[in-house]
Design an enzyme around this catalytic site. Structure first.
Site, PDB file in Angstrom:
ATOM      1  N   ARG A 232      -2.656  -6.048  -8.717  1.00  0.00           N
ATOM      2  CA  ARG A 232      -1.509  -6.955  -8.552  1.00  0.00           C
ATOM      3  C   ARG A 232      -1.509  -8.090  -9.570  1.00  0.00           C
ATOM      4  O   ARG A 232      -0.492  -8.463 -10.106  1.00  0.00           O
ATOM      5  CB  ARG A 232      -1.506  -7.551  -7.140  1.00  0.00           C
ATOM      6  CG  ARG A 232      -1.138  -6.561  -6.081  1.00  0.00           C
ATOM      7  CD  ARG A 232      -1.561  -7.035  -4.732  1.00  0.00           C
ATOM      8  NE  ARG A 232      -2.993  -7.349  -4.756  1.00  0.00           N
ATOM      9  CZ  ARG A 232      -3.742  -7.520  -3.697  1.00  0.00           C
ATOM     10  NH1 ARG A 232      -3.214  -7.464  -2.518  1.00  0.00           N
ATOM     11  NH2 ARG A 232      -5.028  -7.778  -3.812  1.00  0.00           N
TER      12      ARG A 232
ATOM     13  N   HIS B  62       0.840  -1.211   0.000  1.00  0.00           N
ATOM     14  CA  HIS B  62       0.000   0.000   0.000  1.00  0.00           C
ATOM     15  C   HIS B  62       0.873   1.258   0.000  1.00  0.00           C
ATOM     16  O   HIS B  62       0.585   2.229  -0.696  1.00  0.00           O
ATOM     17  CB  HIS B  62      -0.907   0.043   1.233  1.00  0.00           C
ATOM     18  CG  HIS B  62      -1.923  -1.057   1.307  1.00  0.00           C
ATOM     19  ND1 HIS B  62      -2.070  -1.860   2.412  1.00  0.00           N
ATOM     20  CD2 HIS B  62      -2.847  -1.473   0.406  1.00  0.00           C
ATOM     21  CE1 HIS B  62      -3.047  -2.727   2.199  1.00  0.00           C
ATOM     22  NE2 HIS B  62      -3.540  -2.521   0.987  1.00  0.00           N
TER      23      HIS B  62
END
Ligand code: PNS
Length: 159
Positions: A90, A17
């Site tokens: 991702r 993050h």
């Protein structure tokens, strides 16, 4: 001043993050990290704890603000004057859900663009669920989460 909102559950925040926040800051003047509730998930940490861990983890990074929200994401984005929503992507497995979320948000706030950023390869496999699982079995956490998160995970699972 171009503002982007980076929303998520952040239960808890990971180095992945933080990597996305830094990348977003190269594109925008300010990034607001919006900590929300995902009704599909039961969080390990309450919203205040998640905001606290983000604040601690983002110390030293300029132009980032952490805010909790409990409304529709699109309403929150408009209310803070942001022009974009940032999401980290991702793997292909993320795509269906992200595509749905982005299109729904576009319907609700047509002027707001969703922008997908790729994390550094080191973080591609990383997510909060994995981190909680490693913490539960007392595994090594340093590569995955900032020090404050490691401390709070240890406290939570020691009980
Ligand atoms: O990190 P997550 O769990 O994938 O984050 C999901 C989150 C919090 C961004 C999403 O659930 C959300 O936007 N919740 C707020 C409510 C909302 O706007 N729902 C409709 C989205 S189309």
């Amino acid at each position: 001043m171009r503002i982007a909102v980076y929303p998520g559950s952040f239960d808890p925040v990971t180095w992945g993050h933080i990597d996305i926040i830094k990348r977003a800051l190269r594109l925008f003047d300010k990034v607001i990290v919006a900590v929300g509730e995902n009704p599909e998930k039961t969080p390990l940490f309450n919203i205040d704890e998640r905001v606290f861990m983000l604040n601690e983890s983002c110390k030293g990074i300029g132009n980032v603000e952490i805010k909790p929200f409990s409304s529709l994401l699109s309403d929150f984005v408009v209310s803070v004057g942001a022009v974009a929503i940032i999401r980290g992507l991702r793997a292909v497995s993320d795509f269906d859900y992200e595509f749905q979320l982005a299109l729904a948000n576009r319907k609700l706030a047509p002027l707001v663009e969703t922008i997908f950023l790729l994390p550094d390869e080191r973080f591609v496999y990383l997510n909060s669920t994995l981190v909680k699982s490693i913490a539960r079995y007392n595994g090594k956490l340093d590569e995955f989460v900032p020090p404050v998160v490691k401390r709070m995970l240890k406290e939570r699972f020691l009980r």
